[in-house]
Design a protein around this motif. Structure first.
Motif, PDB file in Angstrom:
ATOM      1  N   ALA A 142       5.532  -5.015   6.947  1.00 22.37           N
ATOM      2  CA  ALA A 142       4.710  -4.115   8.003  1.00 22.37           C
ATOM      3  C   ALA A 142       4.726  -2.798   7.544  1.00 22.37           C
ATOM      4  O   ALA A 142       3.693  -1.908   7.813  1.00 22.37           O
ATOM      5  N   ALA A 143       6.098  -2.193   7.083  1.00 19.61           N
ATOM      6  CA  ALA A 143       6.010  -0.607   6.556  1.00 19.61           C
ATOM      7  C   ALA A 143       5.007  -0.618   5.538  1.00 19.61           C
ATOM      8  O   ALA A 143       4.297   0.564   5.230  1.00 19.61           O
ATOM      9  N   ALA A 144       4.762  -1.555   4.582  1.00 15.25           N
ATOM     10  CA  ALA A 144       4.078  -1.313   3.393  1.00 15.25           C
ATOM     11  C   ALA A 144       2.659  -1.479   3.865  1.00 15.25           C
ATOM     12  O   ALA A 144       1.863  -0.508   3.498  1.00 15.25           O
ATOM     13  N   LEU A 146       1.349  -0.233   6.681  1.00 10.77           N
ATOM     14  CA  LEU A 146       1.331   0.839   7.524  1.00 10.77           C
ATOM     15  C   LEU A 146       1.088   2.061   6.391  1.00 10.77           C
ATOM     16  O   LEU A 146       0.259   2.918   6.600  1.00 10.77           O
ATOM     17  N   GLU A 147       1.736   1.914   5.258  1.00 11.10           N
ATOM     18  CA  GLU A 147       1.638   2.955   4.339  1.00 11.10           C
ATOM     19  C   GLU A 147       0.233   2.801   3.783  1.00 11.10           C
ATOM     20  O   GLU A 147      -0.289   3.980   3.429  1.00 11.10           O
ATOM     21  N   LEU A 148      -0.279   1.841   3.256  1.00 10.73           N
ATOM     22  CA  LEU A 148      -1.559   1.570   2.855  1.00 10.73           C
ATOM     23  C   LEU A 148      -2.766   2.033   3.974  1.00 10.73           C
ATOM     24  O   LEU A 148      -3.515   2.708   3.421  1.00 10.73           O
ATOM     25  N   ALA A 149      -2.408   1.688   5.044  1.00 10.68           N
ATOM     26  CA  ALA A 149      -3.391   2.056   6.196  1.00 10.68           C
ATOM     27  C   ALA A 149      -3.454   3.604   6.356  1.00 10.68           C
ATOM     28  O   ALA A 149      -4.415   4.082   6.873  1.00 10.68           O
ATOM     29  N   SER A 150      -2.293   4.271   6.011  1.00 11.01           N
ATOM     30  CA  SER A 150      -2.163   5.687   6.221  1.00 11.01           C
ATOM     31  C   SER A 150      -2.876   6.428   5.162  1.00 11.01           C
ATOM     32  O   SER A 150      -3.012   7.700   5.198  1.00 11.01           O
ATOM     33  N   GLY A 151      -2.820   5.548   3.895  1.00 17.07           N
ATOM     34  CA  GLY A 151      -3.243   6.524   2.531  1.00 17.07           C
ATOM     35  C   GLY A 151      -4.833   6.482   2.556  1.00 17.07           C
ATOM     36  O   GLY A 151      -5.513   5.854   3.206  1.00 17.07           O
ATOM     37  N   GLU A 152      -5.107   6.199   1.031  1.00 17.22           N
ATOM     38  CA  GLU A 152      -6.540   6.223   0.654  1.00 17.22           C
ATOM     39  C   GLU A 152      -6.883   5.075  -0.260  1.00 17.22           C
ATOM     40  O   GLU A 152      -7.751   5.129  -0.720  1.00 17.22           O
TER      41      GLU A 152
END
Length: 227
Positions: A142-144, A146-152
Motif C-alpha cells: 500500500a505504501a509503495a 501511494l508513492e507511485l501514485a504521488s509521483g510521475e
C-alpha cells in the motif's frame, strides 16, 4: 478508484488514483477490459493512474523476472492481466503498472487464514513446496502504491517482497509467528496436482525499490517472531 479533479483546481492539475482490476472467475474479459476503460477515463480527466497487476502474467519458464521481461501467461487470469497491461500502456502511456505477488496481511487475509485452518484441522488441503513466489506485506504494498501514485513514474514496476519462498515455507513462518504447530501443516507438490498455473515466479523488484522510500521487506523479516 479514480478521483476527478475538483472544479476549483487548475485545468492542468492531476489527482492521484489507484486502479485495481477485479477478476471474476469465468469472466476474464472484465479483468482485461475494465482497467483499460478506467485508463481511458484517467487520460480524459488528467488523473494519475496506477494499475495493480500480478506475477500471474508470467509462465515461470525463466523463474526470475524484472520489469523488462515480457508477459507470457499460461492461465486465463494471467492472460487477462497481461491484456490489461498492454491496453493501459497503449491507451495512457503516463500510467504506472505495478506488478505484485502473494499479498500477506493480518489474520483475516486469505493465505494467513488458510494456514490457521490447516494447522488446526479446520479444513483439508496442502501447502505446496514447489510453488515459489515473493510474498509482500500488504502495508508495504500500500505504501509503495501511494508513492507511485504521488509521483510521475510511468511504465512497469515490480512491487514484491525481497524473499522468494514456497507456500509451505511461508506457512511455517506464519504458524510460528502466530503460535501454531507448524508440524501439522500438510505438504504437497503443485506439480502433481490439477491446478493450472506457473510453479516458480520470482519478481525482481530491485529496480523499483531504488525509486521508493518504502522498503519492500521479505517475508522472513515481516513474519519474524516478535515483530
Amino acid at each position: 478508484m479514480i478521483r476527478r479533479r475538483p472544479p476549483q483546481r487548475p485545468a492542468n492539475a492531476q489527482v492521484s488514483g489507484i486502479v485495481r482490476g477485479a477478476f471474476r472467475p469465468g469472466v476474464p474479459t472484465g479483468t482485461a477490459e475494465g482497467p483499460v476503460r478506467l485508463a481511458m477515463a484517467a487520460a480524459k480527466y488528467g488523473c494519475r493512474l496506477v494499475h495493480v497487476s500480478s506475477d500471474a502474467v508470467f509462465s515461470g519458464t525463466r523463474v526470475h523476472y524484472d520489469e523488462s521481461c515480457l508477459p507470457d501467461p499460461v492461465t486465463p487470469y494471467g492472460a487477462a492481466k497481461a491484456a490489461a497491461e498492454t491496453g493501459i500502456r497503449l491507451t495512457y502511456p503516463a500510467a504506472a503498472i505495478a506488478r505484485t505477488s502473494l499479498i500477506i496481511g493480518d489474520r483475516k487475509s486469505t493465505h494467513v487464514r488458510m494456514v490457521h485452518d490447516l494447522a488446526t484441522g479446520a479444513r483439508d488441503g496442502v501447502l505446496f513446496t514447489d510453488d515459489i513466489r515473493c510474498p509482500v506485506h500488504v502495508a508495504d504494498l500500500a505504501a509503495a502504491l501511494l508513492e507511485l501514485a504521488s509521483g510521475e513514474a510511468n511504465g512497469v514496476h515490480h512491487v514484491a517482497g525481497a524473499d522468494a519462498m514456497s507456500r509451505h515455507e511461508l506457512g511455517i513462518l506464519i504458524a510460528k509467528r502466530d503460535g501454531l504447530d507448524a508440524s501439522r501443516l500438510p505438504v504437497g507438490l503443485r506439480a502433481g496436482s490439477t491446478l493450472p498455473g506457473p510453479l516458480d515466479v520470482r519478481l525482481d523488484s530491485r529496480a523499483t525499490q531504488r525509486e521508493l522510500h518504502t522498503t519492500l521487506r521479505g517475508a522472513r523479516q515481516f513474519l519474524a517472531v516478535g515483530d
